[in-house]
Scaffold this motif. Structure first.
Motif, PDB file in Angstrom:
ATOM      1  N   LYS A   1     -23.973  12.343  41.466  1.00 42.36           N
ATOM      2  CA  LYS A   1     -24.687  12.322  41.853  1.00 42.36           C
ATOM      3  C   LYS A   1     -26.676  12.106  41.433  1.00 42.36           C
ATOM      4  N   THR A   2     -26.383  10.879  40.974  1.00 43.20           N
ATOM      5  CA  THR A   2     -28.018  10.250  40.636  1.00 43.20           C
ATOM      6  C   THR A   2     -27.894   9.035  41.531  1.00 43.20           C
ATOM      7  N   ASN A   3     -28.661   8.321  40.762  1.00 45.74           N
ATOM      8  CA  ASN A   3     -29.550   6.628  41.689  1.00 45.74           C
ATOM      9  C   ASN A   3     -29.086   5.661  40.470  1.00 45.74           C
ATOM     10  N   HIS A   4     -28.801   4.834  41.207  1.00 49.23           N
ATOM     11  CA  HIS A   4     -28.663   3.705  40.417  1.00 49.23           C
ATOM     12  C   HIS A   4     -29.671   3.609  39.027  1.00 49.23           C
ATOM     13  N   THR A   5     -30.784   3.299  39.409  1.00 48.65           N
ATOM     14  CA  THR A   5     -31.662   2.742  38.092  1.00 48.65           C
ATOM     15  C   THR A   5     -31.754   3.861  37.212  1.00 48.65           C
ATOM     16  N   THR A   6     -30.890   5.397  37.482  1.00 46.76           N
ATOM     17  CA  THR A   6     -30.795   5.591  36.436  1.00 46.76           C
ATOM     18  C   THR A   6     -29.822   5.549  35.284  1.00 46.76           C
ATOM     19  N   VAL A   7     -28.751   4.837  36.001  1.00 50.09           N
ATOM     20  CA  VAL A   7     -27.307   4.555  35.362  1.00 50.09           C
ATOM     21  C   VAL A   7     -27.771   3.658  34.680  1.00 50.09           C
TER      22      VAL A   7
ATOM     23  N   GLN B   1     -27.623   5.129  25.451  1.00 50.88           N
ATOM     24  CA  GLN B   1     -27.557   6.269  25.745  1.00 50.88           C
ATOM     25  C   GLN B   1     -26.999   6.970  26.721  1.00 50.88           C
ATOM     26  N   LEU B   2     -26.825   8.770  25.993  1.00 48.63           N
ATOM     27  CA  LEU B   2     -25.405   9.233  26.431  1.00 48.63           C
ATOM     28  C   LEU B   2     -26.211   9.971  27.452  1.00 48.63           C
ATOM     29  N   TYR B   3     -25.523  10.280  28.932  1.00 51.67           N
ATOM     30  CA  TYR B   3     -26.074  10.662  30.199  1.00 51.67           C
ATOM     31  C   TYR B   3     -25.808  11.659  30.231  1.00 51.67           C
ATOM     32  N   LEU B   4     -27.194  13.001  30.203  1.00 52.10           N
ATOM     33  CA  LEU B   4     -26.669  13.938  30.451  1.00 52.10           C
ATOM     34  C   LEU B   4     -26.134  14.946  29.098  1.00 52.10           C
ATOM     35  N   ASN B   5     -26.051  14.452  28.335  1.00 57.37           N
ATOM     36  CA  ASN B   5     -25.760  14.425  26.667  1.00 57.37           C
ATOM     37  C   ASN B   5     -23.710  14.772  27.027  1.00 57.37           C
ATOM     38  N   ARG B   6     -23.227  14.246  27.809  1.00 62.46           N
ATOM     39  CA  ARG B   6     -21.958  14.077  27.899  1.00 62.46           C
ATOM     40  C   ARG B   6     -21.320  12.715  28.141  1.00 62.46           C
ATOM     41  N   TYR B   7     -22.343  11.455  29.244  1.00 60.01           N
ATOM     42  CA  TYR B   7     -21.586  10.560  29.703  1.00 60.01           C
ATOM     43  C   TYR B   7     -21.959   9.408  28.693  1.00 60.01           C
ATOM     44  N   LYS B   8     -20.715   8.510  27.902  1.00 65.69           N
ATOM     45  CA  LYS B   8     -21.122   7.302  28.033  1.00 65.69           C
ATOM     46  C   LYS B   8     -20.546   5.822  28.747  1.00 65.69           C
ATOM     47  N   PHE B   9     -22.263   5.092  29.639  1.00 69.71           N
ATOM     48  CA  PHE B   9     -21.517   4.192  30.259  1.00 69.71           C
ATOM     49  C   PHE B   9     -21.328   3.409  29.349  1.00 69.71           C
TER      50      PHE B   9
ATOM     51  N   VAL C   1     -12.026   8.703  31.175  1.00 66.26           N
ATOM     52  CA  VAL C   1     -12.378   8.032  31.202  1.00 66.26           C
ATOM     53  C   VAL C   1     -12.194   7.838  32.664  1.00 66.26           C
ATOM     54  N   GLU C   2     -13.239   6.594  33.233  1.00 67.83           N
ATOM     55  CA  GLU C   2     -12.833   6.561  34.598  1.00 67.83           C
ATOM     56  C   GLU C   2     -14.006   5.234  34.641  1.00 67.83           C
ATOM     57  N   VAL C   3     -13.408   4.781  35.812  1.00 68.75           N
ATOM     58  CA  VAL C   3     -14.145   3.098  36.182  1.00 68.75           C
ATOM     59  C   VAL C   3     -14.357   2.956  37.388  1.00 68.75           C
ATOM     60  N   TYR C   4     -15.593   2.373  37.837  1.00 69.35           N
ATOM     61  CA  TYR C   4     -16.229   2.534  39.233  1.00 69.35           C
ATOM     62  C   TYR C   4     -16.474   0.471  39.641  1.00 69.35           C
ATOM     63  N   GLN C   5     -16.234   0.990  40.666  1.00 68.10           N
ATOM     64  CA  GLN C   5     -16.689  -0.934  40.546  1.00 68.10           C
ATOM     65  C   GLN C   5     -17.719  -0.772  40.609  1.00 68.10           C
ATOM     66  N   SER C   6     -18.795  -0.422  40.615  1.00 70.98           N
ATOM     67  CA  SER C   6     -20.525  -0.745  40.286  1.00 70.98           C
ATOM     68  C   SER C   6     -21.103   0.138  39.965  1.00 70.98           C
ATOM     69  N   ILE C   7     -22.192   0.151  39.735  1.00 66.14           N
ATOM     70  CA  ILE C   7     -23.220   0.660  38.959  1.00 66.14           C
ATOM     71  C   ILE C   7     -23.392   1.830  40.950  1.00 66.14           C
ATOM     72  N   ARG C   8     -23.650   1.126  41.486  1.00 64.53           N
ATOM     73  CA  ARG C   8     -24.012   2.438  42.571  1.00 64.53           C
ATOM     74  C   ARG C   8     -23.156   3.372  42.966  1.00 64.53           C
ATOM     75  N   GLN C   9     -21.547   2.867  42.636  1.00 61.40           N
ATOM     76  CA  GLN C   9     -20.959   3.527  43.222  1.00 61.40           C
ATOM     77  C   GLN C   9     -20.471   4.797  41.574  1.00 61.40           C
ATOM     78  N   THR C  10     -20.987   4.358  40.552  1.00 61.62           N
ATOM     79  CA  THR C  10     -21.165   5.178  39.263  1.00 61.62           C
ATOM     80  C   THR C  10     -22.186   6.538  39.653  1.00 61.62           C
ATOM     81  N   ALA C  11     -23.434   5.666  40.095  1.00 64.21           N
ATOM     82  CA  ALA C  11     -24.631   6.558  40.510  1.00 64.21           C
ATOM     83  C   ALA C  11     -23.827   7.483  41.554  1.00 64.21           C
ATOM     84  N   ILE C  12     -23.037   7.187  42.461  1.00 70.90           N
ATOM     85  CA  ILE C  12     -22.837   8.235  43.618  1.00 70.90           C
ATOM     86  C   ILE C  12     -21.120   9.345  43.337  1.00 70.90           C
TER      87      ILE C  12
END
Length: 171
Positions: free
Chosen positions: A145-151, A159-167, A131-142
């Motif tokens: 390696k995606t963009n904030h719109t996708t996150v 839904q799971l991102y890349l069938n792996r990550y739960k936000f 589990v990782e905690v990021y300070q923003s949606i943009r930080q999560t996207a970086i």
């Protein structure tokens, strides 16, 4: 002045807006929230013993220009035990523990993040359990390696991102 009916311990305070002061003091949720910021003995006592165990007396009405001077007069005269600070309008005498300072710092950071619309994002890798905690949606996207719109899309659709990550957004 507030006075505990059993112990006779007193508290002296002042208010420019007496209605607001009463509203705040008569709200257990307000007192509990304020206790996270300040180690206030009177708040603790009100919550512990209940309002019915206290008498309230308005000692004096005065103009706002002399309010602290009059409060100081009563602090000096009565020597109230529920007052942490012995100087009216000052935090002199207030002891702030390291734990309290850390809570204040964390609350301040969260408040600032919320003011600017920043939300923390908790990302769980369901394959590893990390589990990782990021300070923003943009930080999560970086980090992913995606963009904030996708996150944002995956957060909103739950839904799971890349069938792996739960936000999970932490507000």
């Amino acid at each position: 002045m507030g006075k505990h009916k059993i112990s006779n311990k007193t508290y002296v305070g002042s208010a420019i807006d007496l209605n607001k002061r009463f509203k705040d003091y008569l709200s257990p949720s307000y007192l509990a929230k304020e206790l996270l910021k300040h180690n206030n003995i009177i708040y603790k006592a009100l919550l512990k013993y209940g309002y019915d165990k206290f008498d309230l007396e308005i000692l004096e009405y005065c103009d706002k220009n002399s309010i602290l001077k009059r409060e100081q007069y009563y602090i000096d005269k009565i020597k109230p035990l529920y007052n942490i600070c012995t100087v009216a309008g000052s935090s002199l005498g207030r002891i702030t523990t390291l734990e309290t300072r850390e809570k204040l710092k964390a609350a301040w950071v969260i408040k600032k993040l919320n003011q600017v619309g920043v939300k923390q994002v908790e990302v769980t890798d369901i394959n590893t359990g990390n589990v990782e905690v990021y300070q923003s949606i943009r930080q999560t996207a970086i980090a992913l390696k995606t963009n904030h719109t996708t996150v944002r899309k995956y957060i909103n659709n739950q839904q799971l991102y890349l069938n792996r990550y739960k936000f999970k957004v932490i507000v």
